[in-house]
Design a protein around this motif. Structure first.
Motif, PDB file in Angstrom:
ATOM      1  N   ARG A   1      -9.513  -8.359  -7.976  1.00 55.26           N
ATOM      2  CA  ARG A   1      -9.990  -9.819  -9.237  1.00 55.26           C
ATOM      3  C   ARG A   1     -10.690 -10.099  -7.358  1.00 55.26           C
ATOM      4  N   ALA A   2      -9.976 -10.176  -6.549  1.00 56.42           N
ATOM      5  CA  ALA A   2      -9.802 -10.450  -5.038  1.00 56.42           C
ATOM      6  C   ALA A   2     -11.092 -10.172  -3.966  1.00 56.42           C
ATOM      7  N   LEU A   3     -11.243  -8.116  -4.613  1.00 56.91           N
ATOM      8  CA  LEU A   3     -12.207  -7.868  -3.826  1.00 56.91           C
ATOM      9  C   LEU A   3     -13.518  -8.150  -4.370  1.00 56.91           C
ATOM     10  N   PRO A   4     -14.346  -7.666  -3.398  1.00 56.89           N
ATOM     11  CA  PRO A   4     -15.688  -7.888  -3.327  1.00 56.89           C
ATOM     12  C   PRO A   4     -16.239  -6.564  -4.124  1.00 56.89           C
ATOM     13  N   PRO A   5     -17.996  -7.767  -4.802  1.00 63.32           N
ATOM     14  CA  PRO A   5     -17.710  -7.094  -6.131  1.00 63.32           C
ATOM     15  C   PRO A   5     -18.409  -4.812  -5.745  1.00 63.32           C
ATOM     16  N   GLY A   6     -18.177  -4.128  -6.614  1.00 58.89           N
ATOM     17  CA  GLY A   6     -17.791  -2.189  -6.814  1.00 58.89           C
ATOM     18  C   GLY A   6     -17.203  -2.124  -6.976  1.00 58.89           C
ATOM     19  N   PRO A   7     -16.788  -0.892  -7.368  1.00 56.61           N
ATOM     20  CA  PRO A   7     -16.208  -0.019  -8.286  1.00 56.61           C
ATOM     21  C   PRO A   7     -15.059  -0.436  -7.413  1.00 56.61           C
ATOM     22  N   VAL A   8     -13.630  -0.252  -7.574  1.00 55.09           N
ATOM     23  CA  VAL A   8     -12.546   0.188  -7.372  1.00 55.09           C
ATOM     24  C   VAL A   8     -11.603   0.859  -7.751  1.00 55.09           C
ATOM     25  N   VAL A   9     -11.184   1.426  -6.967  1.00 55.71           N
ATOM     26  CA  VAL A   9     -10.499   2.536  -7.251  1.00 55.71           C
ATOM     27  C   VAL A   9      -8.685   2.523  -6.560  1.00 55.71           C
ATOM     28  N   ILE A  10      -7.608   2.590  -7.124  1.00 57.47           N
ATOM     29  CA  ILE A  10      -6.308   1.984  -6.923  1.00 57.47           C
ATOM     30  C   ILE A  10      -4.944   2.565  -6.488  1.00 57.47           C
ATOM     31  N   LEU A  11      -4.783   3.598  -5.749  1.00 62.11           N
ATOM     32  CA  LEU A  11      -3.286   4.592  -5.747  1.00 62.11           C
ATOM     33  C   LEU A  11      -2.153   4.125  -4.800  1.00 62.11           C
ATOM     34  N   GLY A  12      -0.887   4.494  -5.341  1.00 60.21           N
ATOM     35  CA  GLY A  12      -0.186   4.115  -4.928  1.00 60.21           C
ATOM     36  C   GLY A  12      -0.097   5.000  -3.794  1.00 60.21           C
ATOM     37  N   ALA A  13       1.366   4.421  -2.165  1.00 57.89           N
ATOM     38  CA  ALA A  13       1.587   5.552  -1.651  1.00 57.89           C
ATOM     39  C   ALA A  13       2.477   6.689  -1.650  1.00 57.89           C
ATOM     40  N   ASP A  14       2.464   6.424  -2.835  1.00 59.09           N
ATOM     41  CA  ASP A  14       3.614   7.678  -3.203  1.00 59.09           C
ATOM     42  C   ASP A  14       3.162   8.750  -3.884  1.00 59.09           C
ATOM     43  N   THR A  15       2.307   9.047  -3.678  1.00 59.46           N
ATOM     44  CA  THR A  15       1.898  10.450  -3.575  1.00 59.46           C
ATOM     45  C   THR A  15       0.464  10.543  -2.718  1.00 59.46           C
ATOM     46  N   PRO A  16       1.897  12.087  -2.192  1.00 53.12           N
ATOM     47  CA  PRO A  16       1.176  12.109  -0.255  1.00 53.12           C
ATOM     48  C   PRO A  16       0.440  13.329  -0.707  1.00 53.12           C
ATOM     49  N   THR A  17      -0.317  13.864  -2.230  1.00 48.76           N
ATOM     50  CA  THR A  17      -1.230  15.155  -2.336  1.00 48.76           C
ATOM     51  C   THR A  17      -2.311  14.107  -2.761  1.00 48.76           C
ATOM     52  N   VAL A  18      -2.663  13.396  -2.626  1.00 49.92           N
ATOM     53  CA  VAL A  18      -4.441  13.130  -2.742  1.00 49.92           C
ATOM     54  C   VAL A  18      -5.049  13.555  -1.713  1.00 49.92           C
ATOM     55  N   THR A  19      -6.434  13.678  -2.500  1.00 49.05           N
ATOM     56  CA  THR A  19      -6.830  14.651  -1.008  1.00 49.05           C
ATOM     57  C   THR A  19      -8.605  13.286  -1.228  1.00 49.05           C
ATOM     58  N   ARG A  20      -9.696  13.832  -0.121  1.00 54.34           N
ATOM     59  CA  ARG A  20     -10.322  12.802  -0.401  1.00 54.34           C
ATOM     60  C   ARG A  20     -11.392  12.968  -1.812  1.00 54.34           C
ATOM     61  N   GLN A  21     -11.088  14.747  -1.700  1.00 49.80           N
ATOM     62  CA  GLN A  21     -11.934  15.333  -3.318  1.00 49.80           C
ATOM     63  C   GLN A  21     -11.577  14.766  -4.873  1.00 49.80           C
ATOM     64  N   ASP A  22     -10.358  13.490  -4.378  1.00 46.38           N
ATOM     65  CA  ASP A  22      -9.785  13.691  -5.931  1.00 46.38           C
ATOM     66  C   ASP A  22     -10.034  12.285  -6.080  1.00 46.38           C
ATOM     67  N   VAL A  23     -10.572  10.897  -4.589  1.00 44.19           N
ATOM     68  CA  VAL A  23     -10.718  10.111  -4.859  1.00 44.19           C
ATOM     69  C   VAL A  23     -12.612  10.401  -4.645  1.00 44.19           C
TER      70      VAL A  23
END
Length: 197
Positions: free
Chosen positions: A90-112
């Motif tokens: 709710r606090a972010l400016p307009p636009g789509p939002v993707v949230i991830l935790g810092a405990d999945t270090p295998t996330v890639t730019r392609q995933d996002v």
């Protein structure tokens, strides 16, 4: 006019004896701290410089925030995970939002990138975790905001199913399954891949 994309990394400032308690119970406070620092650093390096989105770090505790630079800081606040994610969305400016935790270090730019792409045709996107939760949640936030976080049994094998049920039939996309590093066995599996020590 282009709409901004917001990538939010939920993270606790890495400190000895604070955070990652289930992992620390299995591997000790020092190893849990090492993992937390390495994972956060890797995710910031991998995801922070991509011009396709703005990186935010949703911090806990809410202050200080100097450790988040060059990412923008936003406070998580209090409550359960659903309360904190709802507050940040709710606090972010307009636009789509993707949230991830810092405990999945295998996330890639392609995933996002895949998550933001999915939000072009879906109200939400989830990255299923091996334990029944999820490593990523994305919300389109247009034309109306629907937050599916009430009544979710957090930190259980029901978290993803509960959140998807709360979507009430709205269109949802799923990404590839990944593993959160929450305990000793998951850390050992992660470190068993060559080059991750």
């Amino acid at each position: 006019m282009a709409v901004d994309r917001h990538l939010v990394l939920f993270a606790r400032k890495p400190r000895y004896g604070v955070g990652k308690r289930r992992l620390a119970a299995d591997v000790g406070d020092l190893e849990a701290l090492r993992f937390a620092r390495a994972s956060l650093d890797r995710l910031r390096r991998t995801l922070g410089s991509d011009p396709r989105w703005t990186l935010w770090i949703a911090v806990s505790p809410d202050r200080p925030t100097d450790w988040t630079a060059p990412a923008r800081a936003i406070a998580q606040g209090s409550g359960d995970l659903g309360d904190r994610m709802s507050r940040v969305v709710r606090a972010l400016p307009p636009g789509p939002v993707v949230i991830l935790g810092a405990d999945t270090p295998t996330v890639t730019r392609q995933d996002v990138a895949n998550a933001f792409y999915a939000l072009g045709r879906h109200d939400a996107v989830f990255g299923p975790a091996r334990d029944g939760g999820y490593w990523l949640v994305g919300l389109r936030r247009r034309p109306r905001l629907h937050l599916p976080f009430d009544g979710v049994r957090w930190s259980t094998e029901h978290a993803l199913a509960d959140t998807m049920a709360a979507m009430q039939g709205r269109p949802v996309a799923l990404l590839r399954e990944q593993e959160d590093i929450d305990d000793g066995p998951s850390l050992r599996r992660y470190l068993s891949v060559p080059g991750r020590r």
